[in-house]
Design a protein around this motif. Structure first.
Motif, PDB file in Angstrom:
ATOM      1  N   MET A   1       0.831  -1.194   0.000  1.00 44.96           N
ATOM      2  CA  MET A   1       0.000   0.000   0.000  1.00 44.96           C
ATOM      3  C   MET A   1       0.873   1.253   0.000  1.00 44.96           C
ATOM      4  O   MET A   1       1.988   1.251   0.517  1.00 44.96           O
ATOM      5  CB  MET A   1      -0.897   0.045   1.255  1.00 44.96           C
ATOM      6  CG  MET A   1      -1.898  -1.080   1.372  1.00 44.96           C
ATOM      7  SD  MET A   1      -2.794  -1.008   2.950  1.00 44.96           S
ATOM      8  CE  MET A   1      -3.799   0.466   2.690  1.00 44.96           C
ATOM      9  N   LYS A   2       0.343   2.321  -0.575  1.00 45.69           N
ATOM     10  CA  LYS A   2       0.975   3.627  -0.477  1.00 45.69           C
ATOM     11  C   LYS A   2       0.265   4.392   0.624  1.00 45.69           C
ATOM     12  O   LYS A   2      -0.929   4.690   0.524  1.00 45.69           O
ATOM     13  CB  LYS A   2       0.884   4.394  -1.798  1.00 45.69           C
ATOM     14  CG  LYS A   2       1.545   5.770  -1.721  1.00 45.69           C
ATOM     15  CD  LYS A   2       1.431   6.531  -3.035  1.00 45.69           C
ATOM     16  CE  LYS A   2       2.058   7.926  -2.910  1.00 45.69           C
ATOM     17  NZ  LYS A   2       1.909   8.707  -4.160  1.00 45.69           N
ATOM     18  N   LEU A   3       0.999   4.687   1.689  1.00 48.77           N
ATOM     19  CA  LEU A   3       0.430   5.329   2.858  1.00 48.77           C
ATOM     20  C   LEU A   3       0.967   6.741   2.995  1.00 48.77           C
ATOM     21  O   LEU A   3       2.181   6.956   2.950  1.00 48.77           O
ATOM     22  CB  LEU A   3       0.767   4.529   4.116  1.00 48.77           C
ATOM     23  CG  LEU A   3       0.323   3.063   4.116  1.00 48.77           C
ATOM     24  CD1 LEU A   3       0.840   2.360   5.366  1.00 48.77           C
ATOM     25  CD2 LEU A   3      -1.191   2.961   4.025  1.00 48.77           C
ATOM     26  N   ALA A   4       0.073   7.702   3.169  1.00 49.37           N
ATOM     27  CA  ALA A   4       0.471   9.077   3.439  1.00 49.37           C
ATOM     28  C   ALA A   4       0.423   9.287   4.945  1.00 49.37           C
ATOM     29  O   ALA A   4      -0.569   8.946   5.596  1.00 49.37           O
ATOM     30  CB  ALA A   4      -0.469  10.055   2.744  1.00 49.37           C
ATOM     31  N   LEU A   5       1.490   9.836   5.491  1.00 45.52           N
ATOM     32  CA  LEU A   5       1.607   9.988   6.938  1.00 45.52           C
ATOM     33  C   LEU A   5       1.727  11.457   7.315  1.00 45.52           C
ATOM     34  O   LEU A   5       2.601  12.167   6.825  1.00 45.52           O
ATOM     35  CB  LEU A   5       2.820   9.206   7.439  1.00 45.52           C
ATOM     36  CG  LEU A   5       3.175   9.329   8.925  1.00 45.52           C
ATOM     37  CD1 LEU A   5       2.019   8.865   9.800  1.00 45.52           C
ATOM     38  CD2 LEU A   5       4.441   8.524   9.227  1.00 45.52           C
ATOM     39  N   ILE A   6       0.847  11.896   8.212  1.00 42.37           N
ATOM     40  CA  ILE A   6       0.889  13.233   8.785  1.00 42.37           C
ATOM     41  C   ILE A   6       1.286  13.084  10.249  1.00 42.37           C
ATOM     42  O   ILE A   6       0.707  12.288  10.975  1.00 42.37           O
ATOM     43  CB  ILE A   6      -0.477  13.939   8.682  1.00 42.37           C
ATOM     44  CG1 ILE A   6      -1.034  13.885   7.255  1.00 42.37           C
ATOM     45  CG2 ILE A   6      -0.367  15.376   9.188  1.00 42.37           C
ATOM     46  CD1 ILE A   6      -0.231  14.635   6.230  1.00 42.37           C
ATOM     47  N   GLY A   7       2.256  13.868  10.686  1.00 41.88           N
ATOM     48  CA  GLY A   7       2.763  13.712  12.043  1.00 41.88           C
ATOM     49  C   GLY A   7       3.916  12.727  12.090  1.00 41.88           C
ATOM     50  O   GLY A   7       4.125  12.033  13.083  1.00 41.88           O
ATOM     51  N   ASP A  22       8.676  -2.167   7.183  1.00 36.46           N
ATOM     52  CA  ASP A  22       8.907  -3.585   7.476  1.00 36.46           C
ATOM     53  C   ASP A  22       7.820  -4.463   6.868  1.00 36.46           C
ATOM     54  O   ASP A  22       8.083  -5.616   6.500  1.00 36.46           O
ATOM     55  CB  ASP A  22       8.965  -3.819   8.983  1.00 36.46           C
ATOM     56  CG  ASP A  22      10.269  -3.325   9.605  1.00 36.46           C
ATOM     57  OD1 ASP A  22      11.218  -3.042   8.845  1.00 36.46           O
ATOM     58  OD2 ASP A  22      10.322  -3.216  10.847  1.00 36.46           O
ATOM     59  N   ARG A  23       6.608  -3.931   6.755  1.00 34.99           N
ATOM     60  CA  ARG A  23       5.490  -4.695   6.190  1.00 34.99           C
ATOM     61  C   ARG A  23       5.448  -4.615   4.660  1.00 34.99           C
ATOM     62  O   ARG A  23       4.578  -5.205   4.035  1.00 34.99           O
ATOM     63  CB  ARG A  23       4.163  -4.200   6.756  1.00 34.99           C
ATOM     64  CG  ARG A  23       3.984  -4.424   8.236  1.00 34.99           C
ATOM     65  CD  ARG A  23       2.567  -4.083   8.660  1.00 34.99           C
ATOM     66  NE  ARG A  23       2.407  -4.119  10.110  1.00 34.99           N
ATOM     67  CZ  ARG A  23       1.226  -4.147  10.721  1.00 34.99           C
ATOM     68  NH1 ARG A  23       0.102  -4.136  10.007  1.00 34.99           N
ATOM     69  NH2 ARG A  23       1.154  -4.175  12.047  1.00 34.99           N
ATOM     70  N   GLY A  24       6.336  -3.838   4.071  1.00 32.72           N
ATOM     71  CA  GLY A  24       6.379  -3.736   2.626  1.00 32.72           C
ATOM     72  C   GLY A  24       5.573  -2.598   2.044  1.00 32.72           C
ATOM     73  O   GLY A  24       5.407  -2.517   0.819  1.00 32.72           O
ATOM     74  N   HIS A  25       5.065  -1.694   2.885  1.00 29.75           N
ATOM     75  CA  HIS A  25       4.328  -0.530   2.400  1.00 29.75           C
ATOM     76  C   HIS A  25       5.301   0.587   2.019  1.00 29.75           C
ATOM     77  O   HIS A  25       6.456   0.608   2.461  1.00 29.75           O
ATOM     78  CB  HIS A  25       3.378  -0.005   3.478  1.00 29.75           C
ATOM     79  CG  HIS A  25       2.351  -0.994   3.923  1.00 29.75           C
ATOM     80  ND1 HIS A  25       1.508  -1.631   3.039  1.00 29.75           N
ATOM     81  CD2 HIS A  25       2.036  -1.471   5.157  1.00 29.75           C
ATOM     82  CE1 HIS A  25       0.706  -2.449   3.712  1.00 29.75           C
ATOM     83  NE2 HIS A  25       1.011  -2.360   4.998  1.00 29.75           N
ATOM     84  N   HIS A  26       4.809   1.519   1.212  1.00 27.32           N
ATOM     85  CA  HIS A  26       5.576   2.732   0.909  1.00 27.32           C
ATOM     86  C   HIS A  26       4.937   3.890   1.658  1.00 27.32           C
ATOM     87  O   HIS A  26       3.714   4.078   1.610  1.00 27.32           O
ATOM     88  CB  HIS A  26       5.587   3.031  -0.584  1.00 27.32           C
ATOM     89  CG  HIS A  26       6.498   4.172  -0.928  1.00 27.32           C
ATOM     90  ND1 HIS A  26       7.807   3.991  -1.334  1.00 27.32           N
ATOM     91  CD2 HIS A  26       6.303   5.517  -0.885  1.00 27.32           C
ATOM     92  CE1 HIS A  26       8.370   5.165  -1.536  1.00 27.32           C
ATOM     93  NE2 HIS A  26       7.479   6.110  -1.269  1.00 27.32           N
ATOM     94  N   VAL A  27       5.762   4.660   2.339  1.00 23.79           N
ATOM     95  CA  VAL A  27       5.274   5.767   3.151  1.00 23.79           C
ATOM     96  C   VAL A  27       5.687   7.102   2.534  1.00 23.79           C
ATOM     97  O   VAL A  27       6.860   7.308   2.208  1.00 23.79           O
ATOM     98  CB  VAL A  27       5.832   5.687   4.588  1.00 23.79           C
ATOM     99  CG1 VAL A  27       5.346   6.874   5.422  1.00 23.79           C
ATOM    100  CG2 VAL A  27       5.430   4.377   5.247  1.00 23.79           C
ATOM    101  N   SER A  61      -2.224  12.749  -3.189  1.00 24.29           N
ATOM    102  CA  SER A  61      -2.780  12.111  -4.391  1.00 24.29           C
ATOM    103  C   SER A  61      -2.125  10.755  -4.635  1.00 24.29           C
ATOM    104  O   SER A  61      -0.904  10.618  -4.587  1.00 24.29           O
ATOM    105  CB  SER A  61      -2.579  13.012  -5.610  1.00 24.29           C
ATOM    106  OG  SER A  61      -3.319  14.200  -5.477  1.00 24.29           O
ATOM    107  N   GLY A  62      -2.956   9.768  -4.880  1.00 22.06           N
ATOM    108  CA  GLY A  62      -2.475   8.422  -5.157  1.00 22.06           C
ATOM    109  C   GLY A  62      -2.305   7.549  -3.932  1.00 22.06           C
ATOM    110  O   GLY A  62      -1.997   6.353  -4.055  1.00 22.06           O
ATOM    111  N   ALA A  63      -2.515   8.102  -2.739  1.00 17.42           N
ATOM    112  CA  ALA A  63      -2.375   7.309  -1.518  1.00 17.42           C
ATOM    113  C   ALA A  63      -3.575   6.380  -1.349  1.00 17.42           C
ATOM    114  O   ALA A  63      -4.705   6.711  -1.714  1.00 17.42           O
ATOM    115  CB  ALA A  63      -2.258   8.214  -0.304  1.00 17.42           C
ATOM    116  N   ASP A  64      -3.319   5.217  -0.782  1.00 15.86           N
ATOM    117  CA  ASP A  64      -4.406   4.294  -0.441  1.00 15.86           C
ATOM    118  C   ASP A  64      -5.076   4.673   0.868  1.00 15.86           C
ATOM    119  O   ASP A  64      -6.252   4.379   1.084  1.00 15.86           O
ATOM    120  CB  ASP A  64      -3.866   2.865  -0.336  1.00 15.86           C
ATOM    121  CG  ASP A  64      -3.321   2.357  -1.656  1.00 15.86           C
ATOM    122  OD1 ASP A  64      -4.103   2.281  -2.627  1.00 15.86           O
ATOM    123  OD2 ASP A  64      -2.116   2.041  -1.727  1.00 15.86           O
TER     124      ASP A  64
END
Length: 219
Positions: A1-7, A22-27, A61-64
């Protein structure tokens, strides 16, 4: 998953980055101080301010899913006039709608709103004093979430500490909880893992999830 992180530069945000990669996501970490993060594979660092609407929309944009781990600076939680979530959560949700991202995983806190009814007397006293302003800020900001029509999961952890991940932690819907004993603590690493679990599970949409130490809840 592509995850957008605030904070991303806070204690829980840093843990989210580690566990997500570690789980294979992109942040994608959107933050005011990009130099506070170390570049690494699986992490995109975008510098910017939450009130820069166009920049935030572009970053999201494009985040899951968007994971929001914002909170007041250490030591400010009980002070009068904390408005960090009231000021910033509407900016995030508006940008999410414009970026066509529907899924929000929000770090709240146990004791916010009606969750305090299930707390011990000592905990309720702390919520009314030590962290009163921060909890009021969270409650006010979260009352507007239904109007956003986003798919929101709220995580309500008990007192946070910097201990290791606890694989036996209690993570359960607040609707099933009748009592939380004492003043339990849970690590930021455990909360980060619970937020990622929620992002990976659409069945948690619309729920408030308590995150507490093992053996501290009943219901």
């Amino acid at each position: 998953m592509k995850l957008a992180l605030i904070g991303a530069t806070g204690g829980t945000g840093l843990q989210i980055i580690d566990h997500a990669i570690d789980r294979g996501h992109h942040v994608m970490a959107y933050c005011r101080r990009p130099d506070a993060l170390t570049p690494r594979p699986g992490l995109t660092i975008v510098g910017g301010h939450l009130d820069d609407h166009d920049a935030l929309v572009s970053a999201l944009s494009g985040a899951d899913a968007v994971l929001c781990a914002l909170g007041p600076r250490s030591g400010l939680a009980g002070m009068f006039g904390v408005t960090v979530m009231q000021d910033n959560l509407p900016l995030i949700t508006t940008a999410m709608r414009d970026a066509h991202v529907d899924r929000l995983i929000l770090l709240s806190a146990y004791g916010v709103g009606n969750s305090a009814r299930t707390a011990s007397p000592l905990a309720r006293l702390a919520y009314k004093t030590v962290v009163a302003s921060a909890y009021r800020d969270k409650q006010i900001s979260e009352t507007a979430l239904p109007k956003t029509e986003l798919d929101v999961t709220r995580l309500l952890p008990v007192i946070l500490d910097d201990g290791p991940l606890n694989p036996h932690a209690t993570v359960r819907p607040m609707a099933t909880v009748t009592k939380v004993s004492g003043l339990p603590k849970i690590s930021r690493a455990t909360v980060a893992a619970a937020m990622l679990d929620a992002a990976e599970d659409n069945d948690t949409s619309g729920k408030r999830l308590l995150v507490s130490a093992p053996g501290t809840t009943s219901g």
